[in-house]
Design an enzyme around this catalytic site. Structure first.
Site, PDB file in Angstrom:
ATOM      1  N   CYS A  45       0.851  -1.193   0.000  1.00 48.82           N
ATOM      2  CA  CYS A  45       0.000   0.000   0.000  1.00 48.82           C
ATOM      3  C   CYS A  45       0.888   1.245   0.000  1.00 48.82           C
ATOM      4  O   CYS A  45       1.997   1.241   0.533  1.00 48.82           O
ATOM      5  CB  CYS A  45      -0.903  -0.001   1.234  1.00 48.82           C
ATOM      6  SG  CYS A  45      -2.021   1.424   1.297  1.00 48.82           S
ATOM      7  N   ASP A  47       0.497   3.814   1.662  1.00 47.41           N
ATOM      8  CA  ASP A  47       0.423   4.482   2.962  1.00 47.41           C
ATOM      9  C   ASP A  47       1.811   4.842   3.519  1.00 47.41           C
ATOM     10  O   ASP A  47       2.705   3.996   3.582  1.00 47.41           O
ATOM     11  CB  ASP A  47      -0.307   3.559   3.955  1.00 47.41           C
ATOM     12  CG  ASP A  47      -0.753   4.301   5.202  1.00 47.41           C
ATOM     13  OD1 ASP A  47       0.111   4.861   5.917  1.00 47.41           O
ATOM     14  OD2 ASP A  47      -1.968   4.316   5.469  1.00 47.41           O
ATOM     15  N   ARG A  49       2.778   5.296   6.393  1.00 44.33           N
ATOM     16  CA  ARG A  49       3.148   4.682   7.675  1.00 44.33           C
ATOM     17  C   ARG A  49       3.723   3.277   7.509  1.00 44.33           C
ATOM     18  O   ARG A  49       3.984   2.597   8.494  1.00 44.33           O
ATOM     19  CB  ARG A  49       1.922   4.634   8.600  1.00 44.33           C
ATOM     20  CG  ARG A  49       1.394   6.004   8.977  1.00 44.33           C
ATOM     21  CD  ARG A  49       0.006   5.899   9.556  1.00 44.33           C
ATOM     22  NE  ARG A  49      -0.914   5.304   8.581  1.00 44.33           N
ATOM     23  CZ  ARG A  49      -2.159   4.931   8.857  1.00 44.33           C
ATOM     24  NH1 ARG A  49      -2.639   5.074  10.075  1.00 44.33           N
ATOM     25  NH2 ARG A  49      -2.926   4.419   7.914  1.00 44.33           N
ATOM     26  N   HIS A 101      -1.832  -3.706   5.347  1.00 48.15           N
ATOM     27  CA  HIS A 101      -1.623  -3.189   6.700  1.00 48.15           C
ATOM     28  C   HIS A 101      -2.952  -2.867   7.352  1.00 48.15           C
ATOM     29  O   HIS A 101      -3.961  -2.655   6.679  1.00 48.15           O
ATOM     30  CB  HIS A 101      -0.738  -1.929   6.653  1.00 48.15           C
ATOM     31  CG  HIS A 101      -1.391  -0.756   5.983  1.00 48.15           C
ATOM     32  ND1 HIS A 101      -1.950   0.289   6.683  1.00 48.15           N
ATOM     33  CD2 HIS A 101      -1.605  -0.481   4.681  1.00 48.15           C
ATOM     34  CE1 HIS A 101      -2.462   1.164   5.827  1.00 48.15           C
ATOM     35  NE2 HIS A 101      -2.260   0.731   4.612  1.00 48.15           N
TER      36      HIS A 101
HETATM   37 CO    CO Z   1      -3.344   1.300   3.025  1.00 46.47          CO
END
Ligand code: CO
Length: 219
Positions: A45, A47, A49, A101
């Protein structure tokens, strides 16, 4: 967290990093400039994080990476298909890892919706199908956050199945290439990665995996 006023800090960090690498190994960048030989393909992903190199403590050259919102394997995504082809046929990568995640915004958007006209909802529409397909099981999870996390896991497994469906992977199996598939979840609450159990038997019944895959995978 980096704010826009810290923009120049990024470039400065880069200078420090390069200097540090040279200090420990003067030939570091001569080595890095050689052709890459990564052992792992990651589909993860986007993302922020989930910084792969940090959470795996990997080095430049270790990972061949594709990222998109909610780690989708879309069979019409020529970007991803090119990466898979390059990974399998040129780099001879044997380990394919899909990394999802918890607290994935893409998963939440697929179930809750954002605004009707958002493109991202279109992108993750497959996750909405996963949700509806498993609704009975998912509705037993009363904590909504935990339910989304469970969908994140289901999504990783579903995307691995899509990966197996690609002509590139099927051709590789016909050519007796050794490939291993892994479904990972980055548990954002603990920082630890979960190696998800995969429905290998089912995938073999669908003729997506060769008959001898099980025994090889567990060697
Ligand atoms: Co994500």
């Amino acid at each position: 967290m980096i704010h826009h006023r810290d923009y120049f800090e990024l470039l400065n960090n880069n200078k420090l990093w390069a200097a540090e690498k040279l200090k420990t190994d003067p030939a570091y960048f001569d080595e890095l400039a050689k052709p890459q030989r990564p052992k792992f393909l990651f589909i993860g992903c986007s993302d922020s994080r989930v910084p792969l190199t940090s959470i795996l403590e990997s080095e430049p050259g270790d990972l061949f990476v594709h990222r998109n919102i909610a780690n989708q394997v879309n069979l019409t995504d020529i970007n991803l298909l090119s990466i898979i082809e390059y990974a399998v046929e040129i780099l001879n990568i044997e380990h394919m890892i899909i990394l999802g995640h918890y607290k994935c915004g893409g998963v939440k958007a697929a179930v809750e919706g954002l605004n009707e006209e958002d493109i991202v909802e279109n992108w993750v529409s497959q996750i909405s199908d996963i949700y509806h397909y498993h609704k009975k099981e998912l509705e037993t999870i009363t904590d909504k956050g935990k339910m989304y996390d469970r969908i994140s896991e289901m999504n990783v497994v579903a995307q691995l199945k899509n990966l197996l469906r690609t002509p590139i992977i099927q051709r590789a199996f016909r050519n007796k290439k050794k490939l291993w598939f892994h479904g990972w979840i980055f548990d954002i609450y603990t920082g630890l990665i979960k190696d998800l159990p995969l429905p290998l038997r089912e995938w073999k019944e669908y003729d997506l995996l060769p008959e001898d895959y099980l025994s090889e995978a567990f060697m």
